[in-house]
Design a protein around this motif. Structure first.
Motif, PDB file in Angstrom:
ATOM      1  N   ARG A 200      35.577  44.357   9.871  1.00  0.00           N
ATOM      2  CA  ARG A 200      35.157  45.584   9.173  1.00  0.00           C
ATOM      3  C   ARG A 200      36.306  46.484   9.383  1.00  0.00           C
ATOM      4  NH1 ARG A 200      30.028  44.193  10.715  1.00  0.00           N
ATOM      5  NH2 ARG A 200      30.021  45.794  12.289  1.00  0.00           N
ATOM      6  N   ILE A 201      36.638  47.052  10.471  1.00  0.00           N
ATOM      7  CA  ILE A 201      37.658  48.043  10.570  1.00  0.00           C
ATOM      8  C   ILE A 201      38.994  47.586  10.126  1.00  0.00           C
ATOM      9  CG2 ILE A 201      36.469  48.867  12.628  1.00  0.00           C
ATOM     10  CD1 ILE A 201      38.464  48.049  14.550  1.00  0.00           C
ATOM     11  N   HIS A 202      39.513  46.407  10.167  1.00  0.00           N
ATOM     12  CA  HIS A 202      40.857  46.125   9.846  1.00  0.00           C
ATOM     13  C   HIS A 202      40.771  45.975   8.153  1.00  0.00           C
ATOM     14  CE1 HIS A 202      41.601  43.597  13.559  1.00  0.00           C
ATOM     15  NE2 HIS A 202      41.719  44.790  13.914  1.00  0.00           N
ATOM     16  N   ALA A 203      39.567  45.944   7.690  1.00  0.00           N
ATOM     17  CA  ALA A 203      39.486  46.197   6.040  1.00  0.00           C
ATOM     18  C   ALA A 203      39.690  47.442   5.599  1.00  0.00           C
ATOM     19  CB  ALA A 203      38.324  45.421   5.685  1.00  0.00           C
ATOM     20  N   ARG A 204      39.474  48.474   6.216  1.00  0.00           N
ATOM     21  CA  ARG A 204      39.430  49.930   6.102  1.00  0.00           C
ATOM     22  C   ARG A 204      40.891  50.196   5.622  1.00  0.00           C
ATOM     23  NH1 ARG A 204      34.885  52.814   7.331  1.00  0.00           N
ATOM     24  NH2 ARG A 204      36.165  54.701   7.001  1.00  0.00           N
ATOM     25  N   PRO A 205      40.888  50.830   4.402  1.00  0.00           N
ATOM     26  CA  PRO A 205      42.173  51.357   3.686  1.00  0.00           C
ATOM     27  C   PRO A 205      43.014  52.461   4.713  1.00  0.00           C
ATOM     28  CG  PRO A 205      40.534  51.419   2.214  1.00  0.00           C
ATOM     29  CD  PRO A 205      39.913  51.129   3.358  1.00  0.00           C
ATOM     30  N   GLN A 208      45.061  50.050   7.201  1.00  0.00           N
ATOM     31  CA  GLN A 208      45.876  49.185   6.630  1.00  0.00           C
ATOM     32  C   GLN A 208      46.956  50.379   6.615  1.00  0.00           C
ATOM     33  OE1 GLN A 208      46.234  46.340   6.186  1.00  0.00           O
ATOM     34  NE2 GLN A 208      44.308  46.177   7.251  1.00  0.00           N
ATOM     35  N   ARG A 209      46.980  51.919   6.067  1.00  0.00           N
ATOM     36  CA  ARG A 209      47.721  52.658   5.774  1.00  0.00           C
ATOM     37  C   ARG A 209      48.509  53.095   7.333  1.00  0.00           C
ATOM     38  NH1 ARG A 209      44.000  55.154   2.839  1.00  0.00           N
ATOM     39  NH2 ARG A 209      43.674  56.824   4.063  1.00  0.00           N
ATOM     40  N   ALA A 210      47.873  52.940   8.331  1.00  0.00           N
ATOM     41  CA  ALA A 210      48.288  53.436   9.743  1.00  0.00           C
ATOM     42  C   ALA A 210      49.197  52.107  10.296  1.00  0.00           C
ATOM     43  CB  ALA A 210      47.108  53.408  10.597  1.00  0.00           C
ATOM     44  N   LEU A 211      48.945  50.913   9.704  1.00  0.00           N
ATOM     45  CA  LEU A 211      49.688  49.899  10.064  1.00  0.00           C
ATOM     46  C   LEU A 211      51.043  50.003   9.468  1.00  0.00           C
ATOM     47  CD1 LEU A 211      47.467  46.690   9.979  1.00  0.00           C
ATOM     48  CD2 LEU A 211      48.356  47.890  12.122  1.00  0.00           C
ATOM     49  N   GLU A 212      50.997  50.499   8.231  1.00  0.00           N
ATOM     50  CA  GLU A 212      52.259  50.723   7.381  1.00  0.00           C
ATOM     51  C   GLU A 212      53.293  51.715   7.975  1.00  0.00           C
ATOM     52  OE1 GLU A 212      51.000  51.621   3.493  1.00  0.00           O
ATOM     53  OE2 GLU A 212      50.178  49.611   3.214  1.00  0.00           O
ATOM     54  N   ARG A 213      52.675  52.758   8.643  1.00  0.00           N
ATOM     55  CA  ARG A 213      53.267  53.740   9.341  1.00  0.00           C
ATOM     56  C   ARG A 213      53.820  53.462  10.540  1.00  0.00           C
ATOM     57  NH1 ARG A 213      52.866  59.342   7.571  1.00  0.00           N
ATOM     58  NH2 ARG A 213      54.569  59.479   8.968  1.00  0.00           N
ATOM     59  N   GLY A 214      52.882  52.933  11.269  1.00  0.00           N
ATOM     60  CA  GLY A 214      53.243  52.646  12.762  1.00  0.00           C
ATOM     61  C   GLY A 214      54.179  51.402  13.067  1.00  0.00           C
ATOM     62  N   GLY A 215      54.186  50.386  12.020  1.00  0.00           N
ATOM     63  CA  GLY A 215      54.968  49.177  12.133  1.00  0.00           C
ATOM     64  C   GLY A 215      54.092  48.117  12.763  1.00  0.00           C
ATOM     65  N   PRO A 216      54.971  46.984  13.387  1.00  0.00           N
ATOM     66  CA  PRO A 216      54.118  45.939  13.781  1.00  0.00           C
ATOM     67  C   PRO A 216      53.359  46.119  14.814  1.00  0.00           C
ATOM     68  CG  PRO A 216      56.495  45.158  13.593  1.00  0.00           C
ATOM     69  CD  PRO A 216      56.335  46.974  13.114  1.00  0.00           C
ATOM     70  N   TYR A 217      51.973  45.453  14.823  1.00  0.00           N
ATOM     71  CA  TYR A 217      50.843  45.648  15.908  1.00  0.00           C
ATOM     72  C   TYR A 217      50.314  44.595  16.186  1.00  0.00           C
ATOM     73  CZ  TYR A 217      46.506  47.868  17.906  1.00  0.00           C
ATOM     74  OH  TYR A 217      45.556  48.210  18.653  1.00  0.00           O
ATOM     75  N   ILE A 218      50.666  43.961  17.429  1.00  0.00           N
ATOM     76  CA  ILE A 218      50.067  42.580  17.458  1.00  0.00           C
ATOM     77  C   ILE A 218      48.668  42.134  17.767  1.00  0.00           C
ATOM     78  CG2 ILE A 218      52.358  41.620  18.586  1.00  0.00           C
ATOM     79  CD1 ILE A 218      50.908  42.171  21.337  1.00  0.00           C
ATOM     80  N   TYR A 219      47.918  43.401  17.945  1.00  0.00           N
ATOM     81  CA  TYR A 219      46.535  43.175  18.272  1.00  0.00           C
ATOM     82  C   TYR A 219      45.764  43.295  16.991  1.00  0.00           C
ATOM     83  CZ  TYR A 219      48.054  44.330  22.803  1.00  0.00           C
ATOM     84  OH  TYR A 219      48.858  44.309  24.060  1.00  0.00           O
ATOM     85  N   ALA A 220      46.298  43.474  15.801  1.00  0.00           N
ATOM     86  CA  ALA A 220      45.620  43.369  14.447  1.00  0.00           C
ATOM     87  C   ALA A 220      45.683  41.921  13.821  1.00  0.00           C
ATOM     88  CB  ALA A 220      46.310  44.378  13.522  1.00  0.00           C
TER      89      ALA A 220
END
Length: 220
Positions: A200-205, A208-220
């Motif tokens: 549920r949390i990974h599906a939140r828009p 996803q935008r935070a991943l785009e700004r922050g770059g690779p994140y292995i825990y996702a």
């Protein structure tokens, strides 16, 4: 505009996520870990401890510690919609999880990281002794505490699907890093309610935008 000093693959991902949930404009400076997986020394120019995340406010104040940053952002940028109503059971739960996430939850995860590093970094001639030390650390401290915490999360999420009350709050953002880390290192994602919460949390828009700004994140 505020600036987030963000370390790759770290708890600072939560700050980006919170800002995206609130649609707060921000600049970001991304740092890479050094050879020992630590934050680079240049972060000490921003804060004496040199740890991420660090948020620099519009008036130049450097705020460290995820919980302190979360509290600042929630109160400065109309984030009270992510906090349960005062004097409710959900608000009491919220306060607990906001402190717990960087306290009891992270201790066994850090010990797990230490035991893994002992095995990985020991020279070949010391490997048997190092492995025995790591095994003892895991059997006496790491596994029992990790198991107890993971079971606690599963039982808590089984009630409403969220950590504080019956809907998404900043407590879910705060708890994301320890739960994601435990899923990555200790199999927490095999628990059904934890798995559903992660999905549920990974599906939140905003996530996803935070991943785009922050770059690779292995825990996702």
């Amino acid at each position: 505009m505020i600036t987030v000093h963000h370390l790759e693959n770290s708890r600072s991902q939560r700050v980006l996520w919170l800002l995206e949930e609130l649609r707060v404009p921000y600049d970001i400076k991304v740092y890479k870990r050094d050879a020992n997986l630590l934050a680079p020394a240049e972060l000490k120019k921003i804060h004496p401890l040199g740890k991420a995340p660090i948020l620099v406010t519009e008036d130049g104040q450097a705020i460290a510690e995820t919980g302190a940053i979360m509290d600042y952002v929630i109160n400065a940028y109309e984030g009270l919609g992510l906090v349960p109503n005062p004097k409710t059971r959900a608000k009491t739960q919220f306060t607990y999880w906001m402190f717990y996430a960087e306290g009891s939850a992270m201790t066994p995860l850090l010990l797990k990281l230490v035991s893994d590093r002992i095995r990985a970094k020991a020279p070949w001639f010391a490997s048997p002794v190092a492995s025995k030390i790591a095994d003892t650390l895991e059997s006496t401290l790491v596994r029992p505490n990790l198991t107890a915490n993971i079971d606690f999360w599963e039982q808590s999420l089984a009630q409403t699907g969220w950590f504080a009350g019956d809907h998404f709050t900043a407590a879910d953002i705060m708890m994301s890093f320890p739960v994601e880390t435990a899923a990555h290192r200790a199999g927490a994602g095999e628990k059904p309610h934890i798995r559903q919460w992660l999905d549920r949390i990974h599906a939140r828009p905003a996530y996803q935008r935070a991943l785009e700004r922050g770059g690779p994140y292995i825990y996702a």
